[in-house]
Write a protein that holds these residues in place. Structure first.
Motif, short mmCIF file in Angstrom:
data_model
loop_
_atom_site.label_atom_id
_atom_site.label_comp_id
_atom_site.label_asym_id
_atom_site.label_seq_id
_atom_site.Cartn_x
_atom_site.Cartn_y
_atom_site.Cartn_z
N LEU A 62 0.91 -0.73 -0.06
CA LEU A 62 0.07 -0.13 0.37
C LEU A 62 0.81 0.88 0.29
O LEU A 62 0.71 2.30 -0.82
N ASN A 63 1.77 0.86 0.43
CA ASN A 63 2.56 2.11 0.78
C ASN A 63 3.53 2.67 -0.38
O ASN A 63 3.78 3.97 -0.85
N GLU A 64 4.27 1.62 -0.78
CA GLU A 64 4.65 2.09 -1.74
C GLU A 64 4.31 2.16 -3.51
O GLU A 64 4.38 2.96 -4.14
N TYR A 65 3.42 1.48 -3.39
CA TYR A 65 2.15 1.64 -4.62
C TYR A 65 1.66 3.38 -4.75
O TYR A 65 1.63 3.96 -5.58
N LEU A 66 1.52 3.78 -3.40
CA LEU A 66 0.73 4.53 -2.64
C LEU A 66 1.90 5.84 -3.37
O LEU A 66 1.99 7.31 -4.19
N GLY A 67 3.03 5.46 -3.14
CA GLY A 67 4.26 6.72 -2.65
C GLY A 67 4.53 7.03 -4.63
O GLY A 67 5.27 7.37 -4.61
N ARG A 68 4.92 4.63 -5.29
CA ARG A 68 4.91 6.06 -6.63
C ARG A 68 4.24 6.82 -7.65
O ARG A 68 4.47 7.21 -8.13
N TYR A 69 3.38 6.57 -6.85
CA TYR A 69 2.33 8.48 -7.56
C TYR A 69 3.17 9.50 -8.13
O TYR A 69 2.80 10.39 -8.62
N GLU A 70 4.18 9.97 -6.98
CA GLU A 70 4.88 11.12 -6.86
C GLU A 70 5.90 11.25 -7.51
O GLU A 70 6.27 12.08 -8.33
N LYS A 71 6.33 9.46 -8.26
CA LYS A 71 7.66 9.74 -8.21
C LYS A 71 7.13 9.58 -10.24
O LYS A 71 8.22 10.18 -10.73
N SER A 72 5.80 9.36 -11.25
CA SER A 72 6.47 9.04 -12.18
C SER A 72 4.55 10.00 -12.62
O SER A 72 3.42 9.47 -12.00
N HIS A 73 4.82 9.70 -13.92
CA HIS A 73 3.02 10.05 -13.88
C HIS A 73 1.83 8.78 -14.85
O HIS A 73 1.01 8.94 -15.23
N ASN A 74 3.32 7.85 -14.83
CA ASN A 74 2.32 6.77 -15.20
C ASN A 74 1.20 6.32 -14.61
O ASN A 74 0.18 5.87 -15.71
#
Lengths: 190, 190
Positions: free
Chosen positions: B84-96
């Motif tokens: 949950l934390n890693e996937y949500l954190g991914r949002y800020e790192k790319s627009h994918n």
DNA sequence: GTCTATAGAATGATAGAC
DNA sequence: GTCTATCATTCTATAGAC
């Protein structure tokens, strides 16, 4: 009142094609006037859009508050589960939810601030409605679960089901509703 | 390879403005070429869009499968909560993620069929990944909760948190994550 | 593969007659 | 309040030189 016709058609077109994808000429067409006549009612496309958005916000809140009023005497379990079903069922009956979600999730850049403010008010209202619902029945809750936890996790599941609604696979939505509700209810009540 | 630059910039622009809102000239501009040069790489805007979409789908699946492989030895609780934390954190790192959600939730009408097919494959894959995760650890589950229920309700919560991610209120997202996780874990485990 | 030139259509918007 | 006429701009896309 023609402005209401315009806003209704605009809601549908914006829901289907988004702000940029919906053209004034297609909206005017569907209403049965020329696109230039729109400017007698709204001063710009932006004006039409924001009016439509404001209506849709009022509409969403009205439905939810009305449901709460009409079902205030039911049991907690009944209120929650029936709400999920009724709110999800509402999706097929009008484009209001679709438009509201599209606009809240992906606001056109020039309206970002305004729409974020609307979203914030909407979610705040929703959370406090549910918070007081659980506050009234907090004796039914598990020891570790306070009313806020119960309310916020319920609303998270609701949002998750809305996503499934957008995907458009009814069988899958049904399965998710069943499982989520079961796990939620076991997690929240004694 | 210029086509990759083009797809990367296109992903950003489509994520920010949607299919209709993003113009080939602004994409070309950001890449540093004239818009007409795009046609040396893609035969139309539709072609560029669908290529970008296919990449984004592969990307999302890759991240999730990779995470599962790398964390297969962790405990169930750890795998789920960290995901949950890693996937949500991914949002800020790319627009994918943003692009993929926008496109899956509200596909441009001319691509509806194609994208619905992609969404279906994606969700199927996701569900079966999580289903087998819970199948392996089903002794930890409550009597009334089978692996399917546990998997589907987890994914519903994940979707709900994605919505909160789109709204863009980090404090609220954090509260929802905490409450949802607590209720979920209490609902699912003995 | 990138450029210039250009086509052709559609867009949002304004002016003014009725 | 709706219409016709019109404008300026932008859009996707094609043709052809280098």
């Amino acid at each position: 009142m023609k402005s209401n016709d315009l806003k209704e058609v605009a809601l549908n077109q914006f829901a289907l094609h988004g702000y940029q994808g919906a053209s004034l000429s297609s909206i005017a067409n569907e209403v049965g006037i020329k696109k230039q006549s729109i400017y007698a009612h709204f001063k710009s496309k932006e004006d039409l859009f924001i009016s439509t958005y404001n209506d849709s916000l009022v509409n969403e809140l009205y439905f939810i508050k009305q449901y709460m009023l009409e079902n205030s005497s039911s049991s907690l379990k009944e209120v929650l589960y029936t709400f999920l079903n009724e709110y999800l069922g509402r999706y097929e009956k009008s484009h209001n939810m679709n438009f509201f979600m599209r606009t809240s999730f992906f606001p056109p850049v020039q309206f970002e601030q305004q729409i974020k403010k609307g979203t914030n008010e909407f979610v705040d209202e929703l959370e406090s409605l549910y918070f007081s619902l659980f506050e009234d029945k907090k004796d039914d809750l598990k020891p570790g679960i306070n009313p806020e936890f119960a309310a916020l996790s319920f609303l998270t599941i609701l949002d998750g089901l809305l996503v499934e609604l957008l995907y458009g696979f009814p069988e899958r939505l049904q399965k998710r509703l069943t499982s989520s509700w079961e796990v939620y209810w076991q997690g929240v009540t004694k």
